[in-house]
Design an enzyme around this catalytic site. Structure first.
Site, PDB file in Angstrom:
ATOM      1  N   ASN A   1      -7.269   5.806  10.345  1.00  0.00           N
ATOM      2  CA  ASN A   1      -8.565   6.179  10.923  1.00  0.00           C
ATOM      3  C   ASN A   1      -9.238   5.002  11.622  1.00  0.00           C
ATOM      4  OD1 ASN A   1     -11.142   7.906  11.012  1.00  0.00           O
ATOM      5  ND2 ASN A   1     -11.807   6.161   9.782  1.00  0.00           N
ATOM      6  N   LEU A   2      -9.219   3.837  11.012  1.00  0.00           N
ATOM      7  CA  LEU A   2      -9.834   2.659  11.621  1.00  0.00           C
ATOM      8  C   LEU A   2      -9.075   2.237  12.874  1.00  0.00           C
ATOM      9  CD1 LEU A   2     -11.951   0.417  11.551  1.00  0.00           C
ATOM     10  CD2 LEU A   2     -10.461  -0.847   9.984  1.00  0.00           C
TER      11      LEU A   2
ATOM     12  N   THR B   1     -10.132   3.087   6.179  1.00  0.00           N
ATOM     13  CA  THR B   1      -9.782   1.766   6.718  1.00  0.00           C
ATOM     14  C   THR B   1      -8.319   1.688   7.145  1.00  0.00           C
ATOM     15  OG1 THR B   1      -9.322   0.962   4.490  1.00  0.00           O
ATOM     16  CG2 THR B   1     -11.532   0.571   5.366  1.00  0.00           C
TER      17      THR B   1
ATOM     18  N   ASN C   1      -4.992   9.333   1.853  1.00  0.00           N
ATOM     19  CA  ASN C   1      -5.582   8.623   2.989  1.00  0.00           C
ATOM     20  C   ASN C   1      -6.109   9.577   4.051  1.00  0.00           C
ATOM     21  OD1 ASN C   1      -5.398   6.015   2.114  1.00  0.00           O
ATOM     22  ND2 ASN C   1      -3.694   5.446   3.412  1.00  0.00           N
ATOM     23  N   GLU C   2      -5.210  10.333   4.667  1.00  0.00           N
ATOM     24  CA  GLU C   2      -5.621  11.196   5.769  1.00  0.00           C
ATOM     25  C   GLU C   2      -4.602  12.288   6.026  1.00  0.00           C
ATOM     26  OE1 GLU C   2      -2.649   8.767   7.178  1.00  0.00           O
ATOM     27  OE2 GLU C   2      -4.592   7.787   6.955  1.00  0.00           O
TER      28      GLU C   2
ATOM     29  N   ALA D   1     -11.299   6.693   1.075  1.00  0.00           N
ATOM     30  CA  ALA D   1     -10.221   5.773   0.690  1.00  0.00           C
ATOM     31  C   ALA D   1      -9.305   5.457   1.854  1.00  0.00           C
ATOM     32  CB  ALA D   1      -9.419   6.376  -0.465  1.00  0.00           C
TER      33      ALA D   1
ATOM     34  N   ASP E   1       0.812  -1.208   0.000  1.00  0.00           N
ATOM     35  CA  ASP E   1       0.000   0.000   0.000  1.00  0.00           C
ATOM     36  C   ASP E   1       0.851   1.267   0.000  1.00  0.00           C
ATOM     37  OD1 ASP E   1      -2.279  -1.512  -0.046  1.00  0.00           O
ATOM     38  OD2 ASP E   1      -2.739  -1.289   2.075  1.00  0.00           O
ATOM     39  N   GLY E   2       2.019   1.214   0.641  1.00  0.00           N
ATOM     40  CA  GLY E   2       2.894   2.389   0.652  1.00  0.00           C
ATOM     41  C   GLY E   2       3.319   2.793  -0.747  1.00  0.00           C
TER      42      GLY E   2
END
Length: 266
Positions: free
Chosen positions: A169-170, A166, A125-126, A163, A55-56
């Site tokens: 944030n999760l 998860t 993402n965030e 996006a 994912d990175g």
């Protein structure tokens, strides 16, 4: 159905493939195998960019090609792989022909540090704020210019896109958002006061402003995905709907399905 979505048009638009790989043995072995099978076009000429890693790497590739119009198809040669498809060398062009293309929009962050310097970054993402020392952060939160929380005493807080809902944030007990929901998740990290505040769901059209109270005594850093700025005095962010990052998923296991699976896993 647009021209790009028709099978014939999609088949034509997946002829030139460019590959990018993480710096791991597994990813580089995949790079060699796929290059031998499909060639490796220059990035600027590619119809699809195939990212080999975790994912990175997918986030890094999406950042690099935001707004380019070139879709990114990830294959998992890393650890987590939530944003990735299963790795298979055979039949790649056929998979790309039927893959679903999902547009995502980044958060734009503007940070002013305690010296007055202004910094900009984007997040897929965030955007997160975190205390830099043993002392808790003190934050004032406004939405569209109206103060909604005079003081949040916490380890930090974050604003996540669907996006990114998860990801961090999760882990911070924030809500999972359906991918196409017009929402952002504002989630506290280890809130001390108000202790029972669990965050908020915000329309994705709003602007969020966060002021760091006592920024020299209680220093705070800000991160937009991989970009970090330290010694923050205040931060502003909003979703930039005019910029697209295009992500491709196999049609039998799209992003909506992955998010629904996560929702019912806990």
């Amino acid at each position: 159905m647009s021209d790009l979505e028709t099978p014939a048009r999609r088949a034509e638009a997946t002829q030139k493939l460019a590959f990018v790989a993480s710096d791991t043995a597994e990813a580089n072995e995949a790079l060699t195998e796929l290059t031998d099978l499909y060639g490796n076009a220059a990035m600027q000429d590619a119809d699809v960019i195939v990212a080999l890693g975790g994912d990175g790497l997918m986030l890094q590739t999406l950042h690099a090609y935001l707004g380019s119009g070139t879709p990114i198809y990830g294959m998992n040669r890393g650890s987590v792989g939530f944003l990735m498809n299963e790795y298979r060398a055979e039949g790649l062009r056929e998979r790309l022909t039927t893959a679903e293309i999902t547009p995502i929009h980044p958060l734009v962050m503007e940070v002013v540090d305690h010296t007055g310097h202004v910094h900009h970054a984007k997040a897929i993402n965030e955007v997160s704020l975190l205390r830099q020392t043993s002392q808790a952060a003190r934050l004032k939160i406004s939405v569209d210019g109206r103060v909604r929380l005079d003081e949040l005493v916490c380890d930090g807080c974050l604003v996540a896109t669907p996006a990114g809902s998860t990801a961090y944030n999760l882990s911070a007990h924030g809500p999972i958002l359906p991918l196409h929901a017009p929402l952002l998740a504002l989630t506290p990290i280890s809130a001390f006061r108000p202790r029972r505040w669990r965050g908020a769901l915000l329309p994705n059209r709003v602007k969020v402003d966060i002021e760091v109270l006592e920024p020299r005594k209680r220093p705070v850093s800000a991160s937009a995905d991989h970009a970090e700025i330290r010694d923050v005095a205040r931060l502003s962010l909003y979703e930039e709907g005019s910029i697209d990052g295009l992500v491709m998923f196999d049609s039998d296991h799209g992003w909506d399905e992955r998010i629904l699976t996560e929702m019912f896993r806990y």
